[in-house]
Design an enzyme around this catalytic site. Structure first.
Site, PDB file in Angstrom:
ATOM      1  N   SER A   3       0.853  -1.197   0.000  1.00 41.98           N
ATOM      2  CA  SER A   3       0.000   0.000   0.000  1.00 41.98           C
ATOM      3  C   SER A   3       0.882   1.238   0.000  1.00 41.98           C
ATOM      4  O   SER A   3       2.074   1.164  -0.331  1.00 41.98           O
ATOM      5  CB  SER A   3      -0.927  -0.024   1.220  1.00 41.98           C
ATOM      6  OG  SER A   3      -1.901   0.997   1.127  1.00 41.98           O
ATOM      7  N   ASN A   4       0.351   2.379   0.351  1.00 40.85           N
ATOM      8  CA  ASN A   4       1.156   3.608   0.452  1.00 40.85           C
ATOM      9  C   ASN A   4       0.610   4.475   1.578  1.00 40.85           C
ATOM     10  O   ASN A   4      -0.370   4.114   2.228  1.00 40.85           O
ATOM     11  CB  ASN A   4       1.159   4.361  -0.888  1.00 40.85           C
ATOM     12  CG  ASN A   4      -0.243   4.713  -1.326  1.00 40.85           C
ATOM     13  OD1 ASN A   4      -0.947   5.440  -0.648  1.00 40.85           O
ATOM     14  ND2 ASN A   4      -0.651   4.173  -2.464  1.00 40.85           N
TER      15      ASN A   4
END
Ligand code: CTP
Length: 395
Positions: free
Chosen positions: A205-206
């Site tokens: 993810s980020n």
């Protein structure tokens, strides 16, 4: 101003008499004005003055209406809430959510735009407590009409004089015009990160929290649009009146967004979509062994590029998070994805993610550029729509 419904809150300061003059002008311009007064305000001007000017009852207490809940009813039926003059005390209550009379209860219940015109002694205005309280209000999207320098009630000169009527009226006009600016628009916004599973407990993810997209959605709603928000996994919440579609992966975001975008007049892609996903998600948690773990990554569909390829007339706005060559990269994305505009922000060294401030530049057309400057995300969302609504009006 004509037919606008304005709730006017009057606090106890010497400038309260100026609120009577303002009421008269608003009524003459065709606005419907309801007045709420604090107890202290009534020491300076009688409710009868406002009742005569508005030809309506003036509200002074939480307890006078038996069957209605007055603070809720008042803010529901108004287009904007203006507090003129606002004392240091009421500003402090607004900043900290204290609701101990009708005016402050109404302010706490208000989801309509709030315009606050402070008036007080210079030392009180410049006190760090007031400075901090005003900063909090500004950050929350309250529109402040800054006081002026001049002759104060204490027979000294300084900052703290209520802004002049022309300035307050101009601000109110702008705020009221904004409430209808996006009426009739169907806006789809993507926001937040996406999460691509490696196994049931691990993912790629980020750092996006979705805050920028949520603020843009909130502001679109406040300007009269119908809003669908396709939101990736984040703990941030959007206001209830926004139709929020929760998704986890990029594919889910794609599947949710494309049909919604078919009926949209404006699409804003603010999501930080993962460009890749693991080629397979393990059904069971991967057990650690002495060996390395190689995760093969495959490309995710590009939601915005797909929308740009099959344009249905919707105004398409993308975001570009860049760490170098910001504007050149942004402009390249604008062209490559067939966008109408792109908002570029600098994410070098973790900037731009999460709460706090951001800095945006909007690029449009061949060489159009609008710098939105730096500011809290809520304020930038307002500047974003000022710019996009104006650009769209020209198409
Ligand atoms: N976007 C999207 N779907 C994707 C990837 C990106 O809709 N799978 C959108 C984002 O919401 C954003 C814009 O496209 O509006 C960002 O474009 P992108 O080319 O992905 O740029 P970055 O990820 O910022 O950077 P880069 O291409 O340099 O990796």
């Amino acid at each position: 101003m004509k037919e606008s419904r304005i709730l006017l809150g009057v606090c106890g300061g010497i400038a309260a008499y100026k609120a009577a003059a303002l009421t008269s002008t608003l009524v003459q311009r065709g606005a419907v004005v309801e007045v709420v007064m604090t107890d202290d305000a009534q020491r300076f001007v009688g409710p009868l003055t406002f009742a005569a000017l508005t030809q309506r009852p003036v509200y002074t207490s939480l307890w006078e209406a038996q069957e209605k809940i007055p603070h809720i009813a008042l803010v529901r039926s108004a287009d904007a809430f203006a507090i003129v003059p606002a004392t240091a005390n009421v500003i402090a209550k607004l900043a900290h959510g204290i609701a101990d009379d009708l005016l402050t209860n109404a302010a706490l219940a208000a989801t309509i735009p709030l315009v606050v015109a402070p008036a007080m002694n210079a030392a009180m205005y410049e006190h760090p407590a007031t400075v901090e309280n005003l900063r909090l209000l500004r950050e929350r999207g309250v529109t402040l009409v800054e006081p002026e320098s001049g002759f104060l009630a204490e027979r000294e000169r300084g900052i703290g004089r209520l802004a002049d009527e022309g300035k307050i009226l101009a601000v109110l006009e702008t705020v009221l015009a904004r409430t209808r600016e996006l009426e009739g628009e169907r806006i789809v916004i993507t926001a937040g990160p996406t999460r691509e599973p490696i196994d049931p407990v691990r993912f790629v993810s980020n750092g996006s929290t979705g805050t920028t997209g949520i603020e843009i959605a909130r502001e679109a709603l406040a300007r009269g649009a119908e809003v669908d928000l396709v939101l990736g996994p984040t703990s941030a919440e959007a206001p209830g009146k926004i139709r929020t579609h929760r998704v986890t992966t990029a594919q889910e975001m794609y599947d949710a967004t494309l049909p919604l975008a078919q009926r949209a007049s404006i699409v804003v892609a603010a999501a930080a979509v993962s460009d890749w996903r693991p080629s397979r998600a393990h059904a069971q948690k991967v057990k650690k062994t002495g060996a390395e773990l190689n995760v093969e990554m495959v490309r995710n569909p590009d939601i915005l590029a797909a929308l740009g390829e099959h344009k249905n007339g919707a105004y398409l706005v993308g975001f570009a998070a860049e760490t170098e060559e910001h504007e050149a990269n942004g402009r390249e994305k604008l062209r490559r994805k067939h966008l109408d505009a792109i908002a570029v922000n600098d994410v070098a060294e973790g900037r731009g993610f999460g709460g706090g401030e951001n800095e945006l530049v909007i690029l449009h057309g061949e060489d159009g550029r609008i710098a939105l400057g730096r500011g809290p995300k809520r304020e930038l969302a307002a500047r974003f729509w000022d710019a996009i609504a104006a650009l769209r009006a020209k198409t």
